[in-house]
Scaffold this motif. Structure first.
Motif, short mmCIF file in Angstrom:
data_model
loop_
_atom_site.label_atom_id
_atom_site.label_comp_id
_atom_site.label_asym_id
_atom_site.label_seq_id
_atom_site.Cartn_x
_atom_site.Cartn_y
_atom_site.Cartn_z
N ARG A 1 0.74 -1.19 0.07
CA ARG A 1 -0.06 0.02 0.11
C ARG A 1 0.91 1.31 -0.14
NH1 ARG A 1 -4.95 -1.79 -1.18
NH2 ARG A 1 -5.51 -3.61 0.05
N TYR A 2 0.14 2.24 -0.30
CA TYR A 2 1.04 3.68 -0.61
C TYR A 2 0.17 4.55 0.15
CZ TYR A 2 3.75 1.23 -4.02
OH TYR A 2 4.57 0.39 -4.77
N ILE A 3 0.90 5.60 0.94
CA ILE A 3 0.28 6.50 1.62
C ILE A 3 1.12 7.92 1.22
CG2 ILE A 3 1.55 6.31 3.76
CD1 ILE A 3 -1.13 7.25 4.93
N THR A 4 0.28 8.93 0.92
CA THR A 4 0.84 10.40 0.74
C THR A 4 0.62 11.05 1.77
OG1 THR A 4 0.87 9.95 -1.74
CG2 THR A 4 1.11 12.36 -0.87
N GLU A 5 1.64 11.78 2.59
CA GLU A 5 1.40 12.70 3.70
C GLU A 5 2.29 13.85 3.72
OE1 GLU A 5 2.13 9.87 6.94
OE2 GLU A 5 4.21 9.57 6.34
N ILE A 6 1.90 14.80 4.51
CA ILE A 6 2.64 15.95 4.83
C ILE A 6 3.59 15.96 5.87
CG2 ILE A 6 2.70 18.55 4.95
CD1 ILE A 6 1.45 17.18 2.17
N VAL A 7 4.73 15.98 5.72
CA VAL A 7 5.77 15.94 7.09
C VAL A 7 5.95 17.41 7.49
CG1 VAL A 7 7.98 15.17 8.06
CG2 VAL A 7 6.85 13.90 6.33
N ALA A 8 5.46 17.58 8.49
CA ALA A 8 5.41 19.12 8.94
C ALA A 8 6.99 19.39 9.36
CB ALA A 8 4.47 19.10 10.25
N ASP A 9 6.95 20.88 8.97
CA ASP A 9 8.11 21.51 9.60
C ASP A 9 7.76 22.38 10.44
OD1 ASP A 9 10.16 19.81 7.89
OD2 ASP A 9 9.85 21.18 6.19
N GLU A 10 6.63 22.85 10.40
CA GLU A 10 6.23 24.19 10.98
C GLU A 10 4.71 24.29 11.20
OE1 GLU A 10 5.69 29.02 9.83
OE2 GLU A 10 7.71 28.04 9.75
N ILE A 11 4.22 24.48 12.50
CA ILE A 11 2.72 24.45 12.59
C ILE A 11 2.33 25.77 13.41
CG2 ILE A 11 0.73 23.38 13.82
CD1 ILE A 11 2.03 20.68 13.44
N THR A 12 1.45 26.43 12.75
CA THR A 12 1.16 27.74 13.51
C THR A 12 -0.48 27.52 13.84
OG1 THR A 12 2.52 29.15 12.29
CG2 THR A 12 0.74 30.25 13.17
N MET A 13 -0.85 27.81 15.22
CA MET A 13 -2.19 27.82 15.57
C MET A 13 -3.02 29.07 15.11
SD MET A 13 -1.65 25.52 19.15
CE MET A 13 -0.80 26.72 19.80
N LEU A 14 -3.92 29.14 14.49
CA LEU A 14 -4.56 30.17 13.98
C LEU A 14 -5.94 30.32 14.88
CD1 LEU A 14 -4.24 29.73 10.08
CD2 LEU A 14 -2.73 31.01 11.76
N GLY A 15 -6.34 29.51 15.49
CA GLY A 15 -7.58 29.79 16.27
C GLY A 15 -8.63 28.98 15.72
N GLY A 16 -9.73 29.61 15.19
CA GLY A 16 -10.65 28.71 14.74
C GLY A 16 -11.72 28.33 15.87
N ARG A 17 -12.43 27.17 15.56
CA ARG A 17 -13.45 26.64 16.47
C ARG A 17 -12.85 26.32 17.98
NH1 ARG A 17 -15.05 22.73 11.73
NH2 ARG A 17 -15.41 24.29 10.36
N PRO A 18 -13.37 27.00 18.92
CA PRO A 18 -12.91 26.24 20.22
C PRO A 18 -13.41 24.86 20.56
CG PRO A 18 -14.31 28.46 20.28
CD PRO A 18 -14.40 28.03 19.02
#
Length: 145
Positions: free
Chosen positions: A94-111
């Motif tokens: 099986r193959y899976i494509t994913e994003i390996v995060a280098d940076e994450i910024t919390m923007l808020g959104g839904r509590p």
């Protein structure tokens, strides 16, 4: 010239991060991120298209994700796209494509659960806090020199 592999996404978490602690002390967090785009069809009807992305965050970013990120929260993710293969329980490749995060910024959104989000909350002064950014520090063997 070397190629460029850079992905930038802004979306909402589809689920709380699932964190695994591996041998050697490394941690990895996996979660899904939904991005939406809107367009009009030939009849003028507004259409919404949602794309789901698999995100993985390692080490310090995994710990941050486990502590702060919740389902429905809006985040900015910057990283690299990777495709990997694995054998499922029936021994099928099986193959899976994913994003390996280098940076994450919390923007808020839904509590989450009636609580104010980690960055979208307003303090006693009534002013919203600035978004909080977390970065993955490069491993020594990843440095170009």
């Amino acid at each position: 010239m070397a190629g460029i592999n850079k992905v930038i996404l802004v979306g909402n978490l589809g689920k709380d991060p699932e964190v695994r602690h591996l041998e050697g002390g490394a941690s990895v967090a996996n979660f899904t991120l939904a991005t939406n785009e809107y367009f009009r069809d030939k009849q003028g009807t507004r259409i919404e298209r949602t794309e789901w992305h698999n995100i993985s965050a390692w080490r310090g970013l995994a710990e941050m994700a486990e502590k702060y990120l919740k389902k429905g929260q809006q985040v900015y993710v910057e990283g690299k796209i990777r495709t990997r293969q694995y054998q499922d329980k029936d021994n099928q490749t099986r193959y899976i494509t994913e994003i390996v995060a280098d940076e994450i910024t919390m923007l808020g959104g839904r509590p989450h659960s009636g609580e104010a989000s980690a960055t979208g909350a307003t303090g006693a002064s009534g002013a919203a806090e600035a978004p909080q950014t977390f970065r993955q520090e490069p491993e020594l063997d990843q440095l170009p020199f």
